[in-house]
Design an enzyme around this catalytic site. Structure first.
Site, mmCIF file in Angstrom:
data_model
loop_
_atom_site.group_PDB
_atom_site.id
_atom_site.type_symbol
_atom_site.label_atom_id
_atom_site.label_comp_id
_atom_site.label_asym_id
_atom_site.label_seq_id
_atom_site.Cartn_x
_atom_site.Cartn_y
_atom_site.Cartn_z
ATOM 1 N N ASP A 121 1.012 -1.128 0.074
ATOM 2 C CA ASP A 121 -0.006 0.009 0.120
ATOM 3 C C ASP A 121 0.724 1.001 -0.012
ATOM 4 O O ASP A 121 1.494 1.569 0.895
ATOM 5 C CB ASP A 121 -0.931 -0.185 1.265
ATOM 6 C CG ASP A 121 -1.958 1.119 1.167
ATOM 7 O OD1 ASP A 121 -1.640 2.299 0.837
ATOM 8 O OD2 ASP A 121 -2.876 0.969 1.935
ATOM 9 N N HIS A 122 1.026 1.789 -1.046
ATOM 10 C CA HIS A 122 2.126 2.686 -1.300
ATOM 11 C C HIS A 122 2.148 4.027 -0.233
ATOM 12 O O HIS A 122 3.090 4.834 -0.096
ATOM 13 C CB HIS A 122 2.471 3.238 -2.865
ATOM 14 C CG HIS A 122 1.277 4.063 -3.114
ATOM 15 N ND1 HIS A 122 0.209 3.698 -3.927
ATOM 16 C CD2 HIS A 122 1.054 5.523 -3.169
ATOM 17 C CE1 HIS A 122 -0.713 4.695 -4.273
ATOM 18 N NE2 HIS A 122 -0.106 5.589 -3.674
ATOM 19 N N HIS B 237 -5.765 2.452 1.216
ATOM 20 C CA HIS B 237 -5.172 3.887 1.800
ATOM 21 C C HIS B 237 -5.717 4.444 2.960
ATOM 22 O O HIS B 237 -5.206 4.727 3.968
ATOM 23 C CB HIS B 237 -4.932 4.783 0.553
ATOM 24 C CG HIS B 237 -4.451 4.288 -0.799
ATOM 25 N ND1 HIS B 237 -3.363 3.187 -0.633
ATOM 26 C CD2 HIS B 237 -4.638 4.374 -2.205
ATOM 27 C CE1 HIS B 237 -2.958 2.993 -1.900
ATOM 28 N NE2 HIS B 237 -3.960 3.560 -2.812
#
Lengths: 381, 520
Positions: free
Chosen positions: B204-205, B267
């Site tokens: 999950d950047h 996110h």
């Protein structure tokens, strides 16, 4: 009208990095005025946003002849990446007493019109007592921010050093300045021991051998050699750049101290050509020092390591370099197992190495242990 | 039975952690896609520039497109110059880096497709000294995940070999991890048939961003915030993810996903968990992930009978963004003209635990909003007695409470809003914001999220990756909304103009509680 023009010019030259001479007793006041003007007060230079940033104090002590320009350039490079209050304290002997100060901003454009600025204060003392200089420098330290003291001198001068190290979090030296003077390392080790943890010491030369440490660690992590080999080491030959009469260099001694500390080898009696140890099981281990001529490596820099197991060379680490870059290449007995494993930093600038130091918030315990052990290996004169 | 001790390399101690990754090959599955070009290769090149790649590292790109090694290197070199604009392209370094890049054209669905990969990896083990450690990055469409896992298992590449220091396979899975609770559980089961949980890195950047990582540092390394970080002092928490861009040619994907799946499930809920979690017992990856999963499980399920009281969905109409007219979502390429896909979501969440009981967490995320910004704002309670608001005609009172803002993008930083006296003879109060900006305070380039996450994966540190129980908890929360929305068509789509802050119902969600969104 003319006063407004001259005011503008003063702020602009300050922001452009030009040294502006100020009264030694009014350094802080002058700086505050410059920043206020730069922030939009009377005489603000145009529409650029100027942001003053500071994350630590960096004090450089030097007596070099060209310190005003050369050291200033180094500090400029450091604060470009690590905003700080940089204090360049120049201490020179002289017949006539002189104590002068200059201030300048070190700004770097971020985006189209935002300038991020650090500040530099230069204090020049000639023919003064050390206390005169320290009494100017110490009050200039910004409160609640760490103080890094960069001692850029070949010898430790107690009168100047003591009051400064009392306020410093870390003392940074560079044993490469006198690469074969073992007393420098001895003094540093003694100072560390006496500090009782009130400040930490580091050596830029230690940073320079980081590539060798990593290469050795990597070499015994399965490729090219299995970890078991590490515990069977019987001898290591360390070659360093130097003339035939040069004793073990600071780099060679630090690397030996590191190896001995990590592998719990007990040092025996020291001599100039080699160090002798006893391994944890009592087996003898030797580290031999060999000066060699080298075209690119600065004096004292390690250029090759040979690791022997049962007196046979199995692993060699060689520095292969040009004037611009260097890398360590490991090879085992069979040449086809040659492997490039690490780039080293002997071409790294002082600013780069200082940058690494100020990024490290705590003590470097491995260095401190390595220094302590290295001090036990110093040949007695 | 006593176990024999694991032999540890004593020379590793004290060597910068940055350098301590183990040799490995990174296999990018879907190497011809945008993610590889825009994010992964720039991140790997940046790691190489900083000397953060381990010795014995190489890259294998794999996709269906036919290409030679040389063509792949050429294409990636061009991508780095195009997308890694914050890096200086060093031709000499690139040539060296490119020398460790290989390409394999293959069909992911067919078993024989992975036999050449297995052979190539064996060769690279000898050539580069990867020690047989393989890191598989699934940069493919999610529909291929299960097939790829099967093929890796069949080719023997995904089996952990026995022995204390045996070579490892790891797998990085890109979002979306499933479409709902059932599909996520099925995919999870599929992956776990082949990989152990410790080998699975669900990326999950957002969690790789500096400010997101800094949430934990801010909370648990400072003593001044944590005493206030609870229902006694916090009135509400607002999390906003606003984008000005539309679907950017990804209409087909977005039609399937929608904002709730694309942003909220992963996110936004990860951000909520970072802000609301209890202190972990250590900085160990599992300790951190335990706390995050725990708080996600504490989230109060939505009342599906009265969903409108806590969930708002929206879709953008045409409008203006920064002076440019932009089309409605339904006019975007590959989007149905009658699409009911949401491009905006606002939620009111409650965390039913001791710390956060009755404190609303307002979360909103949307495309084509007025401004591109992502932030978390902690809105503190007002002073118990408003000593100054009466005398100052309510000016102070109207301006709202103390707010601590964690700016996540575009600028990363922290600001604290507080009241001070304006200079002068009269007692005039004024709100001030004390700002800390990463870019200016440290003067160094912040690593990209992918740099940090790929590096962590090479190190085997899973702290910033989602664990299976957290994924399950977030889908459990979101799936009832998805099911409800699937049953009931939205009444007034599109319901907000591009360039605004979303549908009016989003504002009404807070107004019903006597609150409003922070002005951004």
């Amino acid at each position: 009208m003319s006063s407004v023009v001259s005011e503008k010019t003063a702020v602009e030259s300050f922001l452009s990095g030009q040294l502006t001479q100020v009264d030694v007793a009014r350094i802080e006041r002058e700086l505050r005025k410059f920043w206020a003007d730069a922030a939009g007060g009377p005489g603000a230079p145009g529409a650029n946003t100027v942001i003053r940033a500071c994350t630590f104090n960096l004090v450089m002590i030097t007596s070099e002849d060209d310190a005003e320009t050369k050291a200033g350039d180094v500090l400029d490079e450091v604060v470009a990446h690590h905003p700080a209050r940089a204090i360049l304290a120049i201490y020179r002997p002289g017949k006539e007493r002189r104590l002068d100060a200059w201030v300048s901003a070190r700004c770097h454009l971020q985006g189209a019109n935002k300038q991020i600025c650090s500040e530099q204060i230069t204090v020049l003392s000639e023919g003064c007592k050390p206390q005169e200089l320290t009494s100017v420098v110490i009050p200039l330290l910004l409160p609640d921010l760490p103080v890094f003291l960069w001692w850029k001198e070949p010898t430790m001068q107690a009168e100047l050093l003591t009051p400064l190290k009392n306020v410093a979090r870390r003392l940074i030296v560079d044993s490469a300045r006198t690469p074969f003077d073992v007393s420098f390392l001895a003094n540093l080790a003694r100072m560390r021991e006496q500090s009782n943890g009130s400040f930490w010491v580091t050596d830029l030369n230690w940073r320079r051998i980081g590539g060798w440490c990593r290469s050795l660690a990597n070499a015994f992590d399965g490729f090219p050699l299995d970890l078991e080999y590490l515990f069977r080491l019987s001898k290591i030959n360390i070659s360093y750049a130097g003339g035939a009469s040069d004793g073990p260099s600071a780099q060679a001694l630090l690397l030996s101290g590191w190896l001995a500390g990590r592998l719990t080898w007990q040092p025996g009696s020291p001599n100039a050509a080699s160090s002798h140890f006893k391994g944890p099981d009592g087996t003898p281990i030797e580290i031999a020092y060999k000066p060699v001529k080298h075209d690119f490596a600065p004096p004292g820099s390690i250029v090759a390591l040979e690791c022997l197991f049962d007196d046979k060379v199995v692993l060699t680490l060689n520095l292969e370099c040009t004037a611009d870059e260097a890398q360590i290449v490991a090879s085992t007995v069979s040449p086809e197992e040659r492997q490039e494993i690490e780039s080293v930093h002997f071409h790294a600038s002082e600013a780069f190495l200082i940058g690494q130091e100020v990024e490290m918030p705590g003590p470097d315990r491995v260095f401190e242990e390595s220094l302590t052990t290295a001090a036990k290996l110093l040949p007695r004169k | 039975m006593s176990q024999s001790p694991v032999l540890v390399n004593p020379l590793r101690e004290g060597i910068s952690l940055d350098q301590a990754g183990e040799p490995c090959a990174m296999i990018i599955l879907g190497a011809h896609g945008d993610l590889t070009k825009r994010k992964l290769l720039p991140a790997l090149y940046a790691l190489c520039q900083q000397g953060l790649l381990p010795p014995g590292f190489c890259i294998v790109g794999m996709s269906r497109t036919k290409m030679t090694d040389e063509e792949f290197r050429q294409s990636m070199g061009e991508s780095i110059q195009k997308y890694a604009t914050d890096l200086v392209f060093d031709k000499q370094l690139w040539d060296k880096f490119a020398g460790s890049m290989y390409y394999l054209s293959s069909n992911f669905g067919k078993e024989e497709g992975f036999a050449p990969l297995a052979k190539l990896l064996k060769d690279l083990e000898q050539k580069h000294g990867t020690r047989g450690n393989n890191l598989f990055y699934m940069a493919t469409p999610p529909s291929l995940y299960e097939d790829i896992v099967d093929r890796l298992a069949e080719s023997g590449l995904a089996q952990k070999r026995p022995g204390e220091r045996a070579p490892w396979p790891r797998i990085i899975v890109e979002k979306p991890f499933g479409r709902d609770l059932d599909s996520a559980a099925k995919l999870d089961e599929h992956i776990h048939n082949v990989f152990q949980e410790s080998q699975v890195f669900r990326i999950d950047h957002y969690l790789g961003k500096e400010t997101v990582q800094n949430i934990m540092i801010l909370r648990f390394a400072n003593s001044i915030f944590e005493p206030l970080w609870n229902r006694h002092y916090v009135d509400n928490v607002q999390i906003t993810n606003a984008e000005t861009i539309g679907v950017e040619g990804r209409g087909g994907y977005y039609e399937e996903a929608g904002n709730l799946r694309d942003m909220i499930q992963n996110h936004m809920l990860q951000l909520v968990s970072m802000v609301s979690m209890e202190p972990p017992i250590s900085m160990d990856a599992e300790a951190i992930r335990d706390e995050k999963a725990k708080v996600l499980r504490c989230m109060r399920p939505f009342d599906v009978k009265n969903l409108g009281a806590s969930v708002v969905r929206g879709q953008y109409d045409n409008g203006f963004i920064l002076g440019q007219e932009v089309p409605a979502y339904r006019k975007e390429p590959s989007v149905s003209p009658n699409s009911n896909t949401e491009t905006f979501t606002a939620l009111k969440l409650f965390i039913d635990n001791w710390r956060w009981a009755d404190v609303p967490f307002y979360v909103r995320s949307g495309k084509r909003l007025a401004k591109a910004t992502t932030e978390v704002s902690i809105q503190f309670k007002r002073t118990p007695h408003r000593l100054f608001s009466e005398t100052l005609g309510g000016t102070f009172g109207n301006l709202g409470p103390n707010v601590l803002v964690l700016h996540i993008q575009p600028e990363e930083g922290i600001s604290l809003k507080f009241v001070t006296k304006q200079p002068g003879t009269a007692t005039q109060l004024r709100w001030l914001s004390m700002d800390f900006n990463y870019g200016t305070a440290f003067g160094v380039r912040s690593p990209s999220a992918y740099e940090r996450l790929v590096h962590d994966c090479i190190l085997g540190d899973a702290s910033l990756f989602a664990r299976t129980d957290a994924v399950e908890a977030s889908w459990s929360l979101i799936t009832p909304i998805l099911e409800n929305w699937a049953k009931e068509s939205p009444k007034q789509f599109p319901n907000y103009a591009a360039g605004t802050w979303g549908p009016a119902e989003s504002d009404a969600l807070l107004q019903a509680d006597g609150r409003s969104w922070r002005q951004l």
